[in-house]
Design a protein around this motif. Structure first.
Motif, PDB file in Angstrom:
ATOM      1  N   LEU A   2      -2.903  -3.090 -10.136  1.00  0.00           N
ATOM      2  CA  LEU A   2      -3.839  -2.671  -9.091  1.00  0.00           C
ATOM      3  C   LEU A   2      -3.516  -1.229  -8.738  1.00  0.00           C
ATOM      4  N   THR A   3      -4.538  -0.445  -8.626  1.00  0.00           N
ATOM      5  CA  THR A   3      -4.348   0.941  -8.222  1.00  0.00           C
ATOM      6  C   THR A   3      -4.644   1.062  -6.731  1.00  0.00           C
ATOM      7  N   PRO A   4      -4.184   2.135  -6.115  1.00  0.00           N
ATOM      8  CA  PRO A   4      -4.568   2.363  -4.721  1.00  0.00           C
ATOM      9  C   PRO A   4      -6.093   2.406  -4.590  1.00  0.00           C
ATOM     10  N   LEU A   5      -6.585   1.928  -3.467  1.00  0.00           N
ATOM     11  CA  LEU A   5      -8.025   1.928  -3.215  1.00  0.00           C
ATOM     12  C   LEU A   5      -8.535   3.373  -3.253  1.00  0.00           C
ATOM     13  N   ASP A   9     -13.962   4.302  -1.638  1.00  0.00           N
ATOM     14  CA  ASP A   9     -14.100   2.889  -1.275  1.00  0.00           C
ATOM     15  C   ASP A   9     -13.478   2.546   0.077  1.00  0.00           C
ATOM     16  N   TRP A  10     -12.831   3.520   0.697  1.00  0.00           N
ATOM     17  CA  TRP A  10     -12.250   3.260   2.020  1.00  0.00           C
ATOM     18  C   TRP A  10     -13.374   3.050   3.024  1.00  0.00           C
ATOM     19  N   ALA A  14     -10.624  -1.198   5.779  1.00  0.00           N
ATOM     20  CA  ALA A  14      -9.374  -0.684   5.209  1.00  0.00           C
ATOM     21  C   ALA A  14      -8.587   0.079   6.271  1.00  0.00           C
ATOM     22  N   ALA A  29      -7.011   7.568   2.139  1.00  0.00           N
ATOM     23  CA  ALA A  29      -6.444   7.456   0.793  1.00  0.00           C
ATOM     24  C   ALA A  29      -5.456   8.561   0.460  1.00  0.00           C
ATOM     25  N   THR A  38      -2.786   0.516  -1.722  1.00  0.00           N
ATOM     26  CA  THR A  38      -3.027  -0.632  -2.597  1.00  0.00           C
ATOM     27  C   THR A  38      -3.227  -1.897  -1.772  1.00  0.00           C
ATOM     28  N   ARG A  41      -6.624  -3.019  -0.303  1.00  0.00           N
ATOM     29  CA  ARG A  41      -7.655  -3.638  -1.151  1.00  0.00           C
ATOM     30  C   ARG A  41      -7.985  -5.035  -0.613  1.00  0.00           C
ATOM     31  N   HIS A  42      -7.047  -5.601   0.163  1.00  0.00           N
ATOM     32  CA  HIS A  42      -7.244  -6.906   0.818  1.00  0.00           C
ATOM     33  C   HIS A  42      -6.979  -6.670   2.313  1.00  0.00           C
ATOM     34  N   PHE A 167       1.802  -5.400  -8.670  1.00  0.00           N
ATOM     35  CA  PHE A 167       0.687  -4.455  -8.660  1.00  0.00           C
ATOM     36  C   PHE A 167       1.037  -3.148  -9.373  1.00  0.00           C
TER      37      PHE A 167
END
Length: 186
Positions: A2-5, A9-10, A14, A29, A38, A41-42, A167
């Motif tokens: 998983l990459t940082p968001l 997409d922020w 987030a 970001a 990262t 993302r959740h 991740f």
């Protein structure tokens, strides 16, 4: 994995997940770091886990020096360069020397109480409990709440290490010194 968001997409979710953990001006970001970028993302999970992690780092009743020994030994057990890199810097700010960082890796400290602390982390890592003799030895300097904080620090940072490793979160170029961790052999 998983990459940082990505910045585009922020959203409010987030940023809200970082409330209470990160100052408003850093909830983006570019300024939050790879781990938090990262985890957001959740947002719901991050918003629940990060306050606990912040408690362990900033409000725990453990003396800072002991807390960082615990975190470093936990990072070592999990082979988590990201945790090690950031917490080696924090440990040094709190006065831990290279010998203390080496002890956190080897599990062998010159200081008798540091040795008990490292042994407690090892017991939690290998057997999921602190044995009565180690609990008693910790009690020579730590009260019940501090010993509880020690256990939850191992668990919380162990969980974080599992996530960071899975991740494949990369240590920022300007962050801690992962080189020392690598040189000392893990």
């Amino acid at each position: 994995m998983l990459t940082p968001l990505p910045a585009e997409d922020w959203d409010d979710h987030a940023r809200e997940a970082l409330a209470g953990t990160v100052p408003l001006e850093r909830r983006n970001a570019d300024d939050v770091g790879n781990a938090l970028a990262t985890l957001v993302r959740h947002p719901e999970l991050a918003g629940r886990f990060l306050p606990f992690n912040t408690y362990l780092q900033k409000s725990s009743r453990l003396p800072g020096r002991i807390r960082e020994l615990v975190i470093l030994r936990t990072a070592h057990h999990h082979g988590c360069g990201y945790e090690w890199g950031h917490h080696a810097v924090i440990a040094r700010r709190l006065g831990l020397a290279d010998e203390d960082l080496i002890a956190a890796q080897s599990g062998f400290a010159a200081d008798e109480f540091d040795q008990v602390v490292l042994h407690a982390v090892d017991e939690l890592h290998s057997g999921s409990r602190i044995c009565p003799a180690t609990w008693t030895a910790l009690g020579e300097r730590l009260d019940d709440q501090q010993r509880m904080d020690l256990m939850f620090t191992v668990g919380g940072y162990g969980t974080l290490a599992l996530a960071l490793n899975t991740f494949d979160v990369q240590l920022e170029a300007d962050a801690g010194n992962e080189e020392l961790y690598t040189e000392m052999g893990s």
